[in-house]
Enzyme design. Structure first.
Site, PDB file in Angstrom:
ATOM      1  N   ASP A 150     -22.825   3.610 -18.250  1.00 21.59           N
ATOM      2  CA  ASP A 150     -24.208   3.405 -18.707  1.00 21.59           C
ATOM      3  C   ASP A 150     -24.275   3.395 -20.232  1.00 21.59           C
ATOM      4  O   ASP A 150     -23.254   3.562 -20.921  1.00 21.59           O
ATOM      5  CB  ASP A 150     -25.060   4.540 -18.105  1.00 21.59           C
ATOM      6  CG  ASP A 150     -26.475   4.096 -17.760  1.00 21.59           C
ATOM      7  OD1 ASP A 150     -26.945   3.096 -18.329  1.00 21.59           O
ATOM      8  OD2 ASP A 150     -27.111   4.777 -16.930  1.00 21.59           O
ATOM      9  N   GLU A 183     -25.361  -1.954 -19.668  1.00 18.14           N
ATOM     10  CA  GLU A 183     -26.136  -1.804 -20.914  1.00 18.14           C
ATOM     11  C   GLU A 183     -27.410  -2.646 -20.876  1.00 18.14           C
ATOM     12  O   GLU A 183     -27.991  -2.933 -21.899  1.00 18.14           O
ATOM     13  CB  GLU A 183     -25.269  -2.017 -22.152  1.00 18.14           C
ATOM     14  CG  GLU A 183     -24.555  -3.340 -22.252  1.00 18.14           C
ATOM     15  CD  GLU A 183     -25.416  -4.439 -22.835  1.00 18.14           C
ATOM     16  OE1 GLU A 183     -26.032  -5.160 -22.023  1.00 18.14           O
ATOM     17  OE2 GLU A 183     -25.464  -4.577 -24.076  1.00 18.14           O
ATOM     18  N   TRP A 184     -27.824  -2.986 -19.652  1.00 17.73           N
ATOM     19  CA  TRP A 184     -29.158  -3.542 -19.364  1.00 17.73           C
ATOM     20  C   TRP A 184     -29.426  -4.903 -20.015  1.00 17.73           C
ATOM     21  O   TRP A 184     -30.577  -5.283 -20.232  1.00 17.73           O
ATOM     22  CB  TRP A 184     -30.254  -2.542 -19.754  1.00 17.73           C
ATOM     23  CG  TRP A 184     -29.900  -1.120 -19.502  1.00 17.73           C
ATOM     24  CD1 TRP A 184     -29.519  -0.594 -18.301  1.00 17.73           C
ATOM     25  CD2 TRP A 184     -29.862  -0.036 -20.440  1.00 17.73           C
ATOM     26  NE1 TRP A 184     -29.250   0.746 -18.437  1.00 17.73           N
ATOM     27  CE2 TRP A 184     -29.454   1.118 -19.737  1.00 17.73           C
ATOM     28  CE3 TRP A 184     -30.140   0.080 -21.801  1.00 17.73           C
ATOM     29  CZ2 TRP A 184     -29.311   2.361 -20.345  1.00 17.73           C
ATOM     30  CZ3 TRP A 184     -30.003   1.318 -22.421  1.00 17.73           C
ATOM     31  CH2 TRP A 184     -29.589   2.438 -21.705  1.00 17.73           C
ATOM     32  N   GLY A 185     -28.357  -5.622 -20.384  1.00 16.12           N
ATOM     33  CA  GLY A 185     -28.555  -6.927 -21.013  1.00 16.12           C
ATOM     34  C   GLY A 185     -28.993  -6.832 -22.461  1.00 16.12           C
ATOM     35  O   GLY A 185     -29.465  -7.812 -23.039  1.00 16.12           O
ATOM     36  N   ASP A 205     -33.773  -1.427 -15.322  1.00 14.85           N
ATOM     37  CA  ASP A 205     -33.629  -0.937 -13.947  1.00 14.85           C
ATOM     38  C   ASP A 205     -34.582  -1.631 -12.975  1.00 14.85           C
ATOM     39  O   ASP A 205     -35.771  -1.784 -13.245  1.00 14.85           O
ATOM     40  CB  ASP A 205     -33.904   0.575 -13.890  1.00 14.85           C
ATOM     41  CG  ASP A 205     -32.797   1.365 -14.575  1.00 14.85           C
ATOM     42  OD1 ASP A 205     -31.887   0.743 -15.167  1.00 14.85           O
ATOM     43  OD2 ASP A 205     -32.851   2.598 -14.510  1.00 14.85           O
TER      44      ASP A 205
HETATM   45  C1  GLA Z   1     -29.898   4.119 -16.155  1.00 15.97           C
HETATM   46  C2  GLA Z   1     -29.215   3.063 -15.291  1.00 15.97           C
HETATM   47  C3  GLA Z   1     -29.535   3.316 -13.832  1.00 15.97           C
HETATM   48  C4  GLA Z   1     -29.058   4.704 -13.433  1.00 15.97           C
HETATM   49  C5  GLA Z   1     -29.693   5.747 -14.342  1.00 15.97           C
HETATM   50  C6  GLA Z   1     -29.084   7.124 -14.115  1.00 15.97           C
HETATM   51  O1  GLA Z   1     -31.291   4.019 -16.098  1.00 15.97           O
HETATM   52  O2  GLA Z   1     -29.633   1.781 -15.678  1.00 15.97           O
HETATM   53  O3  GLA Z   1     -28.921   2.340 -13.005  1.00 15.97           O
HETATM   54  O4  GLA Z   1     -27.663   4.747 -13.529  1.00 15.97           O
HETATM   55  O5  GLA Z   1     -29.508   5.425 -15.715  1.00 15.97           O
HETATM   56  O6  GLA Z   1     -29.587   8.079 -14.986  1.00 15.97           O
END
Ligand code: GLA
Length: 384
Positions: A150, A183-185, A205
């Site tokens: 993450d 890293e969410w893009g 997410d």
């Molecule tokens: C981030 C990630 C999620 C999950 C949470 C856990 O938000 O994007 O997929 O792993 O952390 O805390």
């Protein structure tokens, strides 16, 4: 231009395939399939949950349908020991991770763990920053087959650099480990993900709602050209069976992840799922589309009216997988023409949710698609 990009450009000039820059660790040649604790359980993870989930993955038929990885997300870790090794929560994971990994392996499944490239995880647990080598060695020693890393608490750090550091440490551990970049893009991971990991999150997410699912679809759908065997865009884990969408919406969610060659990581409680949820998650016709060895991510090929889309994914045998997606709140007819599917001549159709052969069609087909739903077919040319 940095060095990898320069090499990329040069390879393009001389016509060599850019796949030589893949993180070629031999795993995830098709999109990884498995289960992760986060979407349903959050921090409420334990060895008992993981053992019961592994059991349920086998008894529900999910293992036979192709699901492999059982992944513990955030909150399993509490500290580092005197030697700097991560320590699992001893109340929730008595005995630690090694026996748990052995249990999962004894079921013919694979075991995964979560960490964070920053100083602490998103839930404030110890992060891997500065401990890349020891963490990779520890995970390999425990028998970990899949690591999700993450990006919380990473202020001031450069994500391509940090993820490459952990990639090198994982390679150095000597164990083939699927590397899931999360890293969410935020820093264009579709550009450097293929040389760094096996999958990379493209979005923030997912939530268990139709609008969140579509939003992740639309974002991940823009980066199809980055996907290939061993390297996949990840629009986040599945919400199928978590209760926030209708069965039609969950079938759409699953079909769209399959047509995008997305990782199929279930996020529900496998121990108590309904028959409908199990049938959705184990639809082998749809899974075959996701797992097709050509490894191409499907895209939108036609949108004659807003909210009515045709998605197409070319398959290894020359067939096309097609999703007719009705994003609107009214049932409606959607059609797909062969020229949009890059086909000519008669083709046979199979309905992948009805599990029936529909016969031969000349140059187009159409179907009534439920509100917030899909029709998914496989179109196979008759003469090849
Ligand atoms: C981030 C990630 C999620 C999950 C949470 C856990 O938000 O994007 O997929 O792993 O952390 O805390």
């Amino acid at each position: 231009m940095n060095r990898p990009l320069a090499v990329f450009a040069l390879l393009g000039l001389v016509g060599l395939p850019s796949v030589s820059l893949l993180h070629n660790n031999g795993v995830a040649r098709t999109p990884p399939m498995g289960w992760n604790s986060w979407n349903h359980f959050g921090c409420d993870v334990s060895a008992e949950l993981i053992r019961e989930t592994a059991d349920a993955m086998v008894s529900s038929g999910m293992k036979d349908a192709g699901y492999q990885y059982v992944v513990i997300d955030d909150c399993w870790q509490v500290a580092r020991d005197a030697r700097g090794r991560l320590v699992a929560d001893s109340t929730r994971f008595p005995g630690g991770m090694k026996p748990l990994a052995e249990y999962v392996h004894s079921k013919g499944l694979k075991f995964g763990l979560y960490t964070d490239a920053g100083r602490r995880t998103c839930q404030g647990r110890p992060g891997t920053y500065g401990s890349e080598e020891i963490d990779a060695r520890t995970f390999a020693d425990w028998g970990v087959d899949y690591v999700k890393e993450d990006w919380c608490n990473a202020e001031g750090l450069d994500s391509p650099t940090q993820y490459a550091k952990f990639r090198d440490a994982l390679v150095g551990s000597g164990r083939p480990i699927v590397f899931s970049i999360c890293e969410w893009g935020s820093a264009n991971p579709w550009a450097w993900g293929p040389e760094t990991g096996n999958l990379w999150r493209t979005t923030t997410d997912i939530e268990d709602s139709w609008t969140s699912m579509l939003s992740n679809l639309d974002i991940s759908g823009q980066h199809a050209s980055a996907a290939r065997p061993g390297a996949w865009n990840d629009p986040d884990m599945l919400e199928v069976g978590n209760g926030g969408m209708t069965d039609d919406e969950y079938r759409a969610h699953f079909s769209l992840w399959a047509i995008m060659a997305a990782p199929l990581i279930a996020g529900n409680d496998l121990r108590s799922m309904s028959t409908g949820t199990r049938e959705t998650l184990t639809n082998r016709d749809v899974i075959a589309v996701d797992q097709d060895s050509l490894g191409v991510q499907g895209t939108v090929v036609e949108e004659r009216s807003p909210e009515l889309q045709v998605w197409m994914k070319p398959l290894k045998d020359g067939s096309r997988a097609v999703v007719l997606l009705n994003r609107s709140a009214l049932q409606t007819v959607i059609g797909a023409s062969w020229w949009r599917l890059r086909l000519s001549g008669p083709a046979r159709l199979r309905d992948l949710w009805g599990h029936s052969d529909l016969g031969a069609f000349t140059d187009h087909f159409s179907a009534t698609v439920p509100a917030h739903g899909v029709v998914m077919v496989r179109v196979t040319p008759e003469t090849r």
